[in-house]
Design a protein around this motif. Structure first.
Motif, mmCIF file in Angstrom:
data_model
loop_
_atom_site.group_PDB
_atom_site.id
_atom_site.type_symbol
_atom_site.label_atom_id
_atom_site.label_comp_id
_atom_site.label_asym_id
_atom_site.label_seq_id
_atom_site.Cartn_x
_atom_site.Cartn_y
_atom_site.Cartn_z
ATOM 1 N N THR A 1 -17.903 1.399 -20.749
ATOM 2 C CA THR A 1 -17.685 0.842 -19.414
ATOM 3 C C THR A 1 -16.516 1.503 -18.697
ATOM 4 O O THR A 1 -16.122 1.074 -17.617
ATOM 5 C CB THR A 1 -17.425 -0.666 -19.494
ATOM 6 O OG1 THR A 1 -16.295 -0.903 -20.340
ATOM 7 C CG2 THR A 1 -18.621 -1.405 -20.039
ATOM 8 N N ALA B 1 -16.673 -8.255 -14.329
ATOM 9 C CA ALA B 1 -16.836 -7.031 -15.114
ATOM 10 C C ALA B 1 -17.560 -7.362 -16.421
ATOM 11 O O ALA B 1 -17.546 -8.510 -16.875
ATOM 12 C CB ALA B 1 -15.476 -6.413 -15.406
ATOM 13 N N LEU C 1 -17.179 -1.854 -9.098
ATOM 14 C CA LEU C 1 -17.107 -3.308 -8.955
ATOM 15 C C LEU C 1 -16.320 -3.698 -7.710
ATOM 16 O O LEU C 1 -16.695 -4.628 -6.988
ATOM 17 C CB LEU C 1 -16.475 -3.925 -10.201
ATOM 18 C CG LEU C 1 -17.262 -3.738 -11.508
ATOM 19 C CD1 LEU C 1 -16.476 -4.277 -12.683
ATOM 20 C CD2 LEU C 1 -18.618 -4.424 -11.419
ATOM 21 N N LEU D 1 -16.145 2.437 -13.391
ATOM 22 C CA LEU D 1 -16.685 1.087 -13.298
ATOM 23 C C LEU D 1 -15.840 0.204 -12.388
ATOM 24 O O LEU D 1 -16.366 -0.549 -11.563
ATOM 25 C CB LEU D 1 -16.773 0.469 -14.695
ATOM 26 C CG LEU D 1 -17.297 -0.960 -14.744
ATOM 27 C CD1 LEU D 1 -18.732 -1.019 -14.282
ATOM 28 C CD2 LEU D 1 -17.155 -1.542 -16.142
ATOM 29 N N GLU D 2 -14.532 0.271 -12.528
ATOM 30 C CA GLU D 2 -13.665 -0.585 -11.720
ATOM 31 C C GLU D 2 -13.858 -0.303 -10.233
ATOM 32 O O GLU D 2 -13.936 -1.235 -9.419
ATOM 33 C CB GLU D 2 -12.201 -0.377 -12.119
ATOM 34 C CG GLU D 2 -11.242 -1.314 -11.394
ATOM 35 C CD GLU D 2 -9.826 -1.215 -11.940
ATOM 36 O OE1 GLU D 2 -8.892 -1.290 -11.138
ATOM 37 O OE2 GLU D 2 -9.667 -1.057 -13.165
#
Length: 342
Positions: free
Chosen positions: A153, A124, A105, A101-102
């Motif tokens: 997540t 986030a 993003l 996820l990081e």
């Protein structure tokens, strides 16, 4: 305010011509370059009326007009309502990143700023939107146990527990299986998760151990501040015109305060369609001469985070809206895959 179709068309052409050239727009330019099929004298009269209504102004003694904050706002609001078609592509597919996820993003933030030369903000998902994907219970030493919680997540939380007596390996293996069976898919901070940790039918040893390691789940507070990714500050400074520099510096000063950044991103948290805020509407009235274009991403009707672009009033609103829609679409597809695998 109700404007005639011709006034709306002239306002739209003034905004787009000024965004493209940076020069005040006169009646002759509207007729010759913008393709208005009316006489320059008619356009001059309409421009004067739009100025009287507060949608246009003219700098110094120039015969040309430039949009005011009200003019930009009306133009952008109508653009949001009328912009048709699916989101444009951003040139990448976040689903190839699997559950990172990081990285997704950060990639989105960099792509947004690169495509628009504006300041990009991506928030986030908050902790309360995450659920438990997997739990590990590990005996590191005879009297030390580590519990690792992996969320939907991609977040990882671990905690060490010191015991007075050596731990039974069988109890560790049982706790690993039990916690995954009970908690996988449960939302963090939910009452359902707490109920599943407070069950009957366990032996005194099992209950005591579950009550001990359950602290790691109860300590994951749902009011934790979500992370915000920011990109494009260099490009924003490089593209700023002399008259926009003061507003740009105020914006950069605001970005030094984390709470202010989160407030800016939260302004985009309106489900189902992009939003545009112009001038004093941005940052709780702290910013003038700045606009924000934002949209949410999430799963079906549940927003998980927001995507935003910020820059001077003289921005390409159509490009910003289309780009934000595309980024929100890609992130929604990505998090849907991530959550479905949880």
């Amino acid at each position: 305010m109700q404007l005639s179709e011709r006034k709306r068309e002239i306002l739209r052409r003034v905004v787009e011509e000024y965004v493209a050239t940076g020069q005040p727009v006169g009646s002759r330019a509207l007729v010759e370059r913008a393709g208005l099929e009316v006489a320059p004298s008619t356009v001059r009269g309409e421009l004067a009326e739009l100025e009287a209504l507060g949608f246009l102004t003219h700098p110094h003694t120039s015969a040309g007009r430039v949009p005011t904050e009200s003019g930009y706002r009306l133009y952008a609001e109508e653009l949001v309502e009328t912009l048709a078609g699916g989101p444009v592509g951003l040139g990448f597919d976040l689903r190839s990143m699997r559950n990172e996820l990081e990285d997704a993003l950060r990639t989105t933030t960099e792509s947004l700023s690169r495509a628009t030369r504006l300041l990009a903000l991506v928030s986030a998902p908050t902790l309360e939107t995450a659920s438990v994907r997997h739990v590990e219970v590990l005996a590191l030493q005879p009297t030390t146990v580590m519990v690792v919680v992996i969320t939907s997540t991609g977040g990882v939380t671990k905690r060490l527990f010191a015991l007075e007596e050596p731990i039974d390996p069988g109890l560790v293996a049982w706790a690993h299986a039990y916690l995954n069976e009970q908690l996988a898919g449960e939302r963090l901070g939910s009452s359902s998760l707490r109920r599943r940790l407070d069950v009957t039918g366990l032996s005194p040893v099992e209950r005591s151990f579950v009550e001990l390691v359950a602290q790691v789940f109860l300590d994951l507070r749902t009011d934790d501040v979500p992370e915000v990714f920011v990109g494009g500050t260099v490009g924003l400074l490089e593209e700023a015109r002399a008259e926009e520099l003061e507003a740009t510096m105020r914006l950069l000063d605001l970005l030094e305060r984390r709470a202010a950044v989160l407030e800016l991103v939260s302004e985009a948290l309106e489900p189902r369609r992009p939003v545009v805020h112009v001038g004093p509407e941005v940052g709780g009235g702290q910013l003038h001469d700045v606009s924000l274009v934002g949209a949410t991403y999430g799963i079906r009707s549940t927003p998980l985070g927001a995507v935003g672009l910020m820059g001077p009033l003289r921005m390409d609103y159509e490009k910003a809206i289309r780009t934000v829609r595309a980024a929100a679409f890609e992130l929604s597809r990505f998090v849907e895959d991530v959550y479905e695998e949880a």
